[in-house]
Design a protein around this motif. Structure first.
Motif, mmCIF file in Angstrom:
data_model
loop_
_atom_site.group_PDB
_atom_site.id
_atom_site.type_symbol
_atom_site.label_atom_id
_atom_site.label_comp_id
_atom_site.label_asym_id
_atom_site.label_seq_id
_atom_site.Cartn_x
_atom_site.Cartn_y
_atom_site.Cartn_z
ATOM 1 N N LYS A 199 38.142 -32.666 48.337
ATOM 2 C CA LYS A 199 38.178 -31.367 47.778
ATOM 3 C C LYS A 199 38.256 -31.522 46.112
ATOM 4 N N SER A 200 39.059 -32.144 45.660
ATOM 5 C CA SER A 200 38.983 -32.194 44.149
ATOM 6 C C SER A 200 37.668 -32.536 43.450
ATOM 7 N N PHE A 201 36.944 -33.530 44.256
ATOM 8 C CA PHE A 201 35.438 -34.056 43.764
ATOM 9 C C PHE A 201 34.711 -32.959 43.686
ATOM 10 N N LYS A 202 34.918 -32.103 44.951
ATOM 11 C CA LYS A 202 34.007 -30.762 44.855
ATOM 12 C C LYS A 202 34.229 -29.866 43.704
ATOM 13 N N ASN A 203 35.834 -29.588 43.551
ATOM 14 C CA ASN A 203 36.010 -28.647 42.535
ATOM 15 C C ASN A 203 35.468 -29.072 41.212
ATOM 16 N N LEU A 204 35.469 -30.512 40.872
ATOM 17 C CA LEU A 204 34.793 -30.979 39.568
ATOM 18 C C LEU A 204 33.325 -30.820 39.396
ATOM 19 N N LYS A 205 32.651 -30.936 40.578
ATOM 20 C CA LYS A 205 31.193 -30.764 40.816
ATOM 21 C C LYS A 205 30.965 -29.226 40.439
ATOM 22 N N ASN A 206 31.862 -28.491 40.794
ATOM 23 C CA ASN A 206 31.484 -26.961 40.771
ATOM 24 C C ASN A 206 31.988 -26.519 39.336
ATOM 25 N N LYS A 228 28.926 -46.675 33.335
ATOM 26 C CA LYS A 228 27.732 -46.146 33.749
ATOM 27 C C LYS A 228 27.690 -44.634 33.425
ATOM 28 N N LEU A 229 28.899 -43.974 33.266
ATOM 29 C CA LEU A 229 29.041 -42.659 33.231
ATOM 30 C C LEU A 229 28.799 -42.132 31.705
ATOM 31 N N ASN A 230 28.382 -40.794 31.606
ATOM 32 C CA ASN A 230 28.515 -40.233 30.559
ATOM 33 C C ASN A 230 29.665 -39.313 30.381
ATOM 34 N N PRO A 231 30.020 -38.906 29.163
ATOM 35 C CA PRO A 231 31.285 -38.234 28.890
ATOM 36 C C PRO A 231 31.094 -36.988 29.657
ATOM 37 N N GLY A 232 32.405 -36.575 30.625
ATOM 38 C CA GLY A 232 32.354 -35.354 31.402
ATOM 39 C C GLY A 232 31.847 -35.728 32.887
ATOM 40 N N GLU A 233 31.562 -36.993 33.180
ATOM 41 C CA GLU A 233 30.854 -37.309 34.306
ATOM 42 C C GLU A 233 32.237 -37.972 35.156
ATOM 43 N N PHE A 234 31.883 -38.165 36.576
ATOM 44 C CA PHE A 234 32.741 -38.517 37.324
ATOM 45 C C PHE A 234 32.492 -39.612 38.562
ATOM 46 N N THR A 235 33.391 -40.189 39.193
ATOM 47 C CA THR A 235 32.786 -41.011 40.284
ATOM 48 C C THR A 235 33.273 -40.143 41.407
ATOM 49 N N THR A 236 32.391 -40.669 42.579
ATOM 50 C CA THR A 236 32.929 -40.024 43.857
ATOM 51 C C THR A 236 34.207 -40.725 44.157
ATOM 52 N N PRO A 237 34.929 -40.191 45.128
ATOM 53 C CA PRO A 237 36.223 -40.600 45.788
ATOM 54 C C PRO A 237 35.887 -42.311 46.078
ATOM 55 N N LYS A 238 36.607 -43.045 45.624
ATOM 56 C CA LYS A 238 36.643 -44.472 45.779
ATOM 57 C C LYS A 238 37.788 -45.099 46.629
#
Length: 285
Positions: free
Chosen positions: A163-170, A212-222
């Motif tokens: 849910k949090s991952f989707k919120n970040l993507k949105n 490997k991320l750029n600022p503002g990017e995030f990983t999927t839930p691990k």
């Protein structure tokens, strides 16, 4: 090994080989004409071209010239192989045997992307790709990261993390999303840290993802101990970008990988249009 075990193993091996060949034929769309068959099993034709290919293989291995008996032997083996495949399908082994399913899936993927290996990659493509993805090939010296941690029952924690991952993507700000996470005993300092220091806080696998991320990017839930974690990159300090010529092999490898991923995604999207799909009990929220 008992006789039953041997028979089961033989069935799996023969069926897997047969289905893989059939799968590859489907992907390449090399359907032979209705009249070009050497035999039929339960209405399913066996390609004359495939039969001749088998004969050619046997001929290479033999010292003497092929006989009529050899030709009949090859045909009977192909018929028996098809019978085993038909029976395995009837028994539902494609649905229940994970080894067979995994092998077929991997061979299908290999077949879908195999044509890419034959396509030359122009240097201008590689240079443009390198320029557009310079941060990917540039090693990070320091990272400033934040994390979202979700603890407890695996299913519940994963659902919360998703849910949090989707919120970040949105596009929801990290500060707003972070209120849904849980406190951890090990707090990550809100400052630039060396990779070695980052590794101390989140472990080697999460550190490798974060760099490997750029600022503002995030990983999927691990999945981590007792829950799930999302790493969010706030800031990075990079080393000097590599020279194109020096990094050419790794650039080409990454270019090919992404091209293969796009080919596979395109093919899967087509499959979703070709076949009827029903989804049940999965929320889109």
């Amino acid at each position: 090994m008992s006789s039953n075990q041997f028979i089961n193993l033989f069935l799996v091996v023969v069926m897997t080989i047969g289905i893989i060949l059939a799968a590859i034929s489907m992907v390449r769309e090399t359907n032979f004409s209705e009249g070009d068959w050497i035999a039929k099993v339960d209405g399913i034709p066996i390609s004359r071209a495939k039969y001749l290919l088998q004969l050619e293989g046997l001929n290479i291995d033999k010292v003497n010239t092929l006989t009529k008996q050899d030709e009949l032997y090859v045909l009977e083996r192909m018929i028996e192989e098809e019978l085993l495949i038909r029976r395995a399908v009837d028994l539902g082994l494609l649905k229940t045997n994970t080894m067979i399913r995994g092998t077929i899936i991997q061979q299908m993927i290999n077949s879908i992307i195999s044509d890419n290996a034959l396509k030359p990659i122009a240097e201008v493509e590689l240079r443009n790709f390198f320029k557009e993805n310079i941060s990917f090939f540039t090693s990070a010296n320091k990272l400033r990261i934040r994390q979202l941690y979700f603890k407890g029952n695996e299913k519940v924690s994963f659902r919360r993390a998703q849910k949090s991952f989707k919120n970040l993507k949105n596009g929801m700000p990290f500060e707003e999303v972070s209120v849904d996470g849980d406190e951890t005993t090990l707090q990550i300092p809100d400052t630039l840290m060396t990779l070695a220091k980052v590794r101390e806080y989140v472990g080697p696998s999460m550190m490798n993802l974060a760099k490997k991320l750029n600022p503002g990017e995030f990983t999927t839930p691990k999945k981590v101990s007792n829950g799930y974690r999302i790493i969010y990159l706030v800031e990075r300090e990079d080393a000097i970008p590599p020279n194109f010529e020096t990094a050419k092999n790794s650039i080409k490898a990454e270019f090919s990988k992404r091209r293969d991923d796009l080919s596979l995604r395109s093919y899967l999207d087509k499959l979703k249009k070709w076949y009827d799909i029903e989804r049940r009990g999965v929320s889109e929220e």
